[in-house]
Design a protein around this motif. Structure first.
Motif, short mmCIF file in Angstrom:
data_model
loop_
_atom_site.label_atom_id
_atom_site.label_comp_id
_atom_site.label_asym_id
_atom_site.label_seq_id
_atom_site.Cartn_x
_atom_site.Cartn_y
_atom_site.Cartn_z
N PHE A 57 0.84 -1.19 0.00
CA PHE A 57 0.00 0.00 0.00
C PHE A 57 0.87 1.24 0.00
CE2 PHE A 57 -2.96 -3.16 1.29
CZ PHE A 57 -4.22 -2.67 0.98
N LEU A 58 0.55 2.16 -0.90
CA LEU A 58 1.17 3.48 -0.89
C LEU A 58 0.16 4.43 -0.25
CD1 LEU A 58 2.92 3.38 -4.36
CD2 LEU A 58 3.79 2.68 -2.12
N GLN A 59 0.14 5.68 -0.62
CA GLN A 59 -0.74 6.62 0.07
C GLN A 59 -2.21 6.30 -0.16
OE1 GLN A 59 0.82 10.63 -1.01
NE2 GLN A 59 1.34 10.71 1.17
N GLY A 60 -3.00 6.48 0.90
CA GLY A 60 -4.43 6.30 0.83
C GLY A 60 -5.13 7.61 1.13
N PRO A 61 -6.45 7.62 1.18
CA PRO A 61 -7.15 8.84 1.58
C PRO A 61 -6.82 9.17 3.02
CG PRO A 61 -8.65 6.98 1.55
CD PRO A 61 -7.36 6.50 0.98
N PRO A 62 -6.76 10.44 3.42
CA PRO A 62 -6.47 10.77 4.82
C PRO A 62 -7.43 10.03 5.76
CG PRO A 62 -6.38 12.74 3.48
CD PRO A 62 -6.90 11.65 2.59
N GLY A 63 -6.85 9.30 6.69
CA GLY A 63 -7.66 8.48 7.59
C GLY A 63 -7.12 7.06 7.63
N ILE A 64 -7.92 6.13 8.14
CA ILE A 64 -7.46 4.76 8.36
C ILE A 64 -8.05 3.77 7.36
CG2 ILE A 64 -7.08 5.20 10.82
CD1 ILE A 64 -9.68 3.60 11.36
N PHE A 65 -8.63 4.25 6.27
CA PHE A 65 -9.27 3.33 5.34
C PHE A 65 -8.26 2.34 4.76
CE2 PHE A 65 -10.69 1.96 1.14
CZ PHE A 65 -11.93 1.44 1.45
N VAL B 279 -11.65 16.89 9.15
CA VAL B 279 -10.67 16.64 10.22
C VAL B 279 -9.53 15.78 9.71
CG1 VAL B 279 -10.31 15.45 12.42
CG2 VAL B 279 -12.25 17.00 12.15
N ASN B 280 -9.86 14.74 8.94
CA ASN B 280 -8.81 13.87 8.39
C ASN B 280 -7.93 14.63 7.40
OD1 ASN B 280 -9.19 10.92 9.31
ND2 ASN B 280 -11.27 11.55 8.82
N GLU B 281 -8.54 15.42 6.54
CA GLU B 281 -7.78 16.18 5.55
C GLU B 281 -6.83 17.18 6.22
OE1 GLU B 281 -7.58 16.39 2.20
OE2 GLU B 281 -8.98 14.77 1.70
N ASP C 249 1.13 10.26 6.42
CA ASP C 249 1.03 8.80 6.25
C ASP C 249 1.29 8.09 7.57
OD1 ASP C 249 0.55 9.13 3.57
OD2 ASP C 249 2.57 8.58 2.92
N TRP C 250 2.39 8.49 8.23
CA TRP C 250 2.80 7.84 9.47
C TRP C 250 1.73 8.03 10.55
CZ3 TRP C 250 3.43 9.14 14.52
CH2 TRP C 250 4.13 8.24 15.34
N PHE C 251 1.15 9.20 10.63
CA PHE C 251 0.16 9.50 11.67
C PHE C 251 -0.99 8.50 11.64
CE2 PHE C 251 -3.58 11.57 13.41
CZ PHE C 251 -3.10 12.11 14.59
N PHE C 252 -1.46 8.13 10.46
CA PHE C 252 -2.62 7.26 10.35
C PHE C 252 -2.27 5.77 10.28
CE2 PHE C 252 -4.54 11.25 8.68
CZ PHE C 252 -5.59 11.35 9.58
N TRP C 253 -0.98 5.45 10.07
CA TRP C 253 -0.63 4.02 9.95
C TRP C 253 0.86 3.86 10.23
CZ3 TRP C 253 -1.84 0.68 4.95
CH2 TRP C 253 -1.57 -0.66 5.22
N MET D 1 -1.70 19.29 7.41
CA MET D 1 -0.96 20.14 8.34
C MET D 1 0.18 19.37 9.01
SD MET D 1 -2.03 23.10 7.84
CE MET D 1 -1.01 23.86 9.11
N SER D 2 0.02 18.05 9.19
CA SER D 2 1.15 17.24 9.68
C SER D 2 2.33 17.35 8.74
CB SER D 2 0.72 15.77 9.81
OG SER D 2 -0.26 15.60 10.79
#
Length: 452
Positions: free
Chosen positions: A14-22, A163-165, A46-50, A170-171
């Protein structure tokens, strides 16, 4: 093959996904099906969500990304690469690596049959889509397929997406030193982008009231009118699947043609995107163009209101490549596509030159619209969403099943080569990683406002 005759387990990267944990949820579902999953984090968001045992980080340059990724795939026995937003430069490069190594690449995005759908396509989307553009093939493949599930099951509030975006982008600004070489593929810097939304959100109800009155007036006037729903200037589909750098270029082409050819009683209505951030001064841009071509009193700009109501009563609709084009087809509205779009198909959209569209736009074939939607739902759409627990799990389960089965684009919607790619090249659209790298100056701007 394994010793017991069963196929070897797939390894999904997996590379980048939509902002969030999907993306992480899809990976969890794949592991329940016996697959191995990996993830490469490219940025702090990326790191923040996974950030579990499956994750590695790439902190090198975009220029070196292809070589590093190829070595990573070979070392880890990767069989499949999965990414969100196929034209993001890192994903364009990954698709080329996948093709070179014989891997299966799959892209996903928001669904064509919104709400409650996710698009899942082999290879890529729009210019790189493998979905057929031959109406006879679509009719044959759709025969006997069930109607799409049109129930709205996974409603979510705007803040769930926002919020996810904001967290993701901003991260990447505030923690840039953790991944110093990451290239943000954003037209605007996130800070002015988000701050500019605040006054628009506060005034949204007033804008919608005013827009509803203007829509009433346009319809009640009884004159023919054409609708051009604007996309977001930051939409990567606009930048990478159309010949325009800025929407104003398309708007000028449309207004010039309208002024020259359209019936003198006709009006042209531009409708702003409901999530437009307000950075681009659309009213000023469009009024200036209308004055330039002598149609100031025939061009309207609407900010808010119900697009479907406008489309149901319109003489025609124009779009660069927005999914609103499918809404126009559903409303039986003659539709002209200016860029590259999956649904730009003979029998659905007007294939004539723009100058001919105003007086002789063809209405979509109702049965072909139904066939298209049935085939989309069966082959490259997944019922679910990114932002609610129930919708996320439903989408992830169905997506994981299709990935393991290798049934994405099947049955009947998998061409051997992208049928829209040659048209994109003729339009001068960048279709390779090298071409995108040569075109990097168009991204990461504070504002890409219309230049004179």
């Amino acid at each position: 093959m394994l010793a017991n005759g069963q196929p070897a387990s797939k390894v999904f990267l997996f590379l980048q996904g939509p902002p969030g944990i999907f993306a992480r949820t899809v990976a969890d579902e794949l592991e329940l099906l016996g697959c191995r999953t990996l993830r490469i984090n490219l940025c702090p968001g990326d790191w923040f969500f996974w950030h579990d045992r499956r994750c590695a980080s790439y902190r090198g340059s975009l220029e070196d990304w292809q070589g590093w990724l190829k070595a990573f795939c070979l070392e880890n026995g990767v069989t499949d690469i999965v990414y969100y937003a196929d034209r993001m430069p890192y994903h364009v490069a990954a698709a080329e690596v996948g093709a070179d190594l014989g891997l299966t690449c799959t892209a996903y995005e928001f669904g064509y049959l919104r709400p409650d759908w996710i698009t899942l396509e082999r290879n890529g989307m729009s210019a790189h889509s493998l979905f057929p553009n031959d109406p006879d093939r679509i009719r044959a493949a759709a025969e006997g397929l069930p109607e799409p599930d049109r129930r709205h099951l996974y409603t979510y509030p705007f803040y769930a997406e926002a919020v996810n975006e904001v967290t993701f982008n901003m991260s990447n600004v505030l923690l840039k030193l953790l991944y110093p070489n990451f290239v943000r593929d954003k037209l605007y810097h996130p800070l002015p982008d988000y701050l500019s939304n605040i006054p628009r959100l506060l005034l949204a109800k007033r804008r919608n009231r005013n827009a509803a009155h203007l829509i009433d007036d346009v319809i009640a006037a009884g004159c023919p009118y054409f609708v051009f729903p604007l996309q977001l200037q930051s939409d990567y589909q606009l930048r990478y699947n159309s010949p325009y750098d800025h929407i104003a270029e398309a708007a000028e082409e449309v207004i010039r043609s309208f002024a020259k050819v359209a019936p003198v009683a006709a009006h042209l209505v531009f409708k702003l995107h409901p999530l437009d951030n307000g950075i681009e001064p659309w009213r000023k841009i469009l009024r200036k163009l209308a004055r330039k071509y002598g149609v100031k009193k025939r061009v309207y700009v609407i900010d808010g209101g119900n697009l479907d109501r406008l489309l149901r009563n319109a003489a025609g609709a124009l779009t660069i490549n927005s999914t609103t084009g499918i809404h126009a087809l559903r409303a039986k509205c003659p539709t002209k596509v200016l860029g590259i779009a999956l649904y730009d198909i003979p029998g659905l959209t007007c294939q004539k030159p723009l100058d001919d569209f105003w007086k002789d736009g063809t209405r979509p074939d109702r049965t072909l619209v139904e066939d298209l939607e049935r085939l989309l739902a069966r082959t490259i759409q997944v019922k679910g969403c990114f932002y609610t627990d129930r919708g996320r799990r439903a989408g992830a389960r169905d997506m994981a099943r299709k990935l393991v089965e290798g049934s994405v684009n099947l049955p009947g919607a998998l061409c051997e080569a992208p049928p829209r790619l040659e048209k994109a090249r003729q339009m001068g659209i960048a279709t390779t990683f090298a071409e995108q790298m040569a075109n990097r100056s168009k991204t990461e701007l504070w504002s890409y406002a219309w230049r004179e």
